[in-house]
Design an enzyme around this catalytic site. Structure first.
Site, mmCIF file in Angstrom:
data_model
loop_
_atom_site.group_PDB
_atom_site.id
_atom_site.type_symbol
_atom_site.label_atom_id
_atom_site.label_comp_id
_atom_site.label_asym_id
_atom_site.label_seq_id
_atom_site.Cartn_x
_atom_site.Cartn_y
_atom_site.Cartn_z
ATOM 1 C CE1 TYR A 33 2.693 9.564 10.101
ATOM 2 C CE2 TYR A 33 4.305 9.881 11.859
ATOM 3 C CZ TYR A 33 3.964 9.362 10.628
ATOM 4 O OH TYR A 33 4.891 8.638 9.912
ATOM 5 C CB THR A 45 -0.945 0.029 1.215
ATOM 6 O OG1 THR A 45 -0.200 0.286 2.423
ATOM 7 C CG2 THR A 45 -1.693 -1.282 1.363
ATOM 8 C CB ALA A 56 3.275 0.777 -3.936
ATOM 9 C CB SER A 74 5.764 8.551 -4.167
ATOM 10 O OG SER A 74 4.879 8.713 -3.066
ATOM 11 N N GLY A 75 8.076 7.492 -2.638
ATOM 12 C CA GLY A 75 8.750 7.389 -1.357
ATOM 13 C C GLY A 75 9.244 6.003 -1.014
ATOM 14 C CB ILE A 76 9.342 4.288 2.276
ATOM 15 C CG1 ILE A 76 10.179 5.356 2.986
ATOM 16 C CG2 ILE A 76 9.711 2.908 2.816
ATOM 17 C CD1 ILE A 76 9.837 5.545 4.444
ATOM 18 N N GLY A 77 7.577 3.306 -0.223
ATOM 19 C CA GLY A 77 6.856 2.217 -0.874
ATOM 20 C C GLY A 77 7.413 1.899 -2.243
#
Length: 343
Positions: free
Chosen positions: A193, A8, A10, A12-15
């Site tokens: 958060y 999930t 996915a 951009s970034g870490i995904g």
């Protein structure tokens, strides 16, 4: 065909960095990108296939902050696949982050500067909103939607004689002090958060206690301080231009400043390589990067306990029943209105 992996958040970034690393390791994976924005998801898929033209990469629309979207996506996933080997619960939001300038100024000239930057403790608050389902948006996106997804995908995750992994992207910002069981949605606070990430730590333990004997294992990671769209939204762009060189310098003295999505995905990728039965449900696996740029994973014990974890799970089950009933009532009312109109 290879193992089935769903990620999930996915696009951009870490995904996205995780997906790239997974395909570089095993091009035979059946990789599914579960994303809210399909235009960005298609761009991510195109980038992955450019690097790995023979890969099996599919897309599914999923907004984990919307219950109907979770239910539709889960139904489609069950239709496409007869098993799910890895479920990376990576999507998350930190809406409207507000920085406390006084706390920042004091932190810069104290011995806690590195800790404050790597965790956000004492620096950040957020303004939460309600979803169309009447849930707090951060809670719904970071925790409840993923909880419901696991519940819906149970037939694919729990298969006789097989094991599967559910892996949560948590945070250094997850703190017991921000979470209250009697306000699990964090309606009365200003750190939704932090609360949601601590709740995901608790929920991971509860999933292990409930599902290990069915072959499902849950783990939690912390990516460290990573520069992603979420991070860049905290401060004005000119501030990051000024401070980024300093952060690269500070990394010489701390291993928690992973900074890049590739480095932040280290613990996610490391867990993919492990036998789930060997993992400790009471620890969080941290992505760390040395001053020389070497990546490694380190387990650190979480500040959680079984009683609170179990109680949270039961409250989430109760909320699930309430939300499902509400959706059913809305559907029945809508059907009745259509019948009246046609009559």
């Amino acid at each position: 065909m290879g193992k089935v992996v769903l990620v999930t958040g996915a696009n951009s970034g870490i995904g996205l960095a995780l997906c790239e690393r997974l395909l570089s390791h095993d091009a035979l994976l059946q990789l599914c990108l579960a994303c809210r924005n399909m235009a960005r998801a298609e761009a991510a898929r195109h980038a992955l296939l450019t690097s790995h033209p023979q890969a099996h990469v599919s897309l599914i629309q999923l907004d984990v902050g919307c219950v109907r979207s979770v239910l539709r996506a889960a139904q489609e996933i069950r239709h496409r696949y007869n098993r799910l080997d890895y479920l990376f619960l990576n999507a998350g939001i930190m809406p409207n982050p507000q920085l406390d300038p006084k706390a920042l100024y004091k932190g810069l000239f104290s011995g806690r500067a590195i800790h404050m930057f790597s965790t956000g403790e004492g620096l950040l608050t957020q303004k939460d909103t309600l979803t169309s389902d009447g849930l707090q948006e951060v809670f719904a996106t970071n925790l409840f939607g993923h909880f419901l997804l696991v519940r819906e995908l149970e037939p694919l995750l729990c298969r006789p004689g097989c094991s599967s992994q559910v892996i949560w992207t948590s945070s250094n910002n997850a703190r017991r002090s921000a979470f209250r069981l009697d306000d699990m949605q964090h309606k009365g606070g200003v750190e939704p958060y932090s609360s949601s990430k601590y709740a995901s730590d608790l929920l991971s333990l509860a999933l292990n206690r409930r599902y290990n004997n069915q072959g499902l294992y849950s783990s939690v990671i912390c990516p460290g301080l990573v520069m992603t769209n979420l991070t860049y939204g905290i401060l004005p762009s000119f501030f990051w231009t000024l401070i980024l060189p300093l952060m690269w310098l500070i990394r010489i003295f701390t291993n928690t400043f992973t900074l890049t999505p590739y480095n932040g995905a280290e613990a996610l990728f490391w867990l993919f390589m492990q036998k789930p039965e060997s993992l400790d449900p009471m620890v969080k696996y941290h992505s760390l990067t040395s001053g020389l740029g070497n990546n490694y994973t380190q387990p650190r014990k979480m500040d959680i306990d079984d009683n609170v974890s179990s109680a949270l799970y039961e409250k989430l089950i109760e909320l699930e029943c309430t939300v499902r009933k509400k959706l059913k009532d809305v559907d029945l009312e809508h059907s009745a209105e259509i019948t009246q109109t046609e009559g």
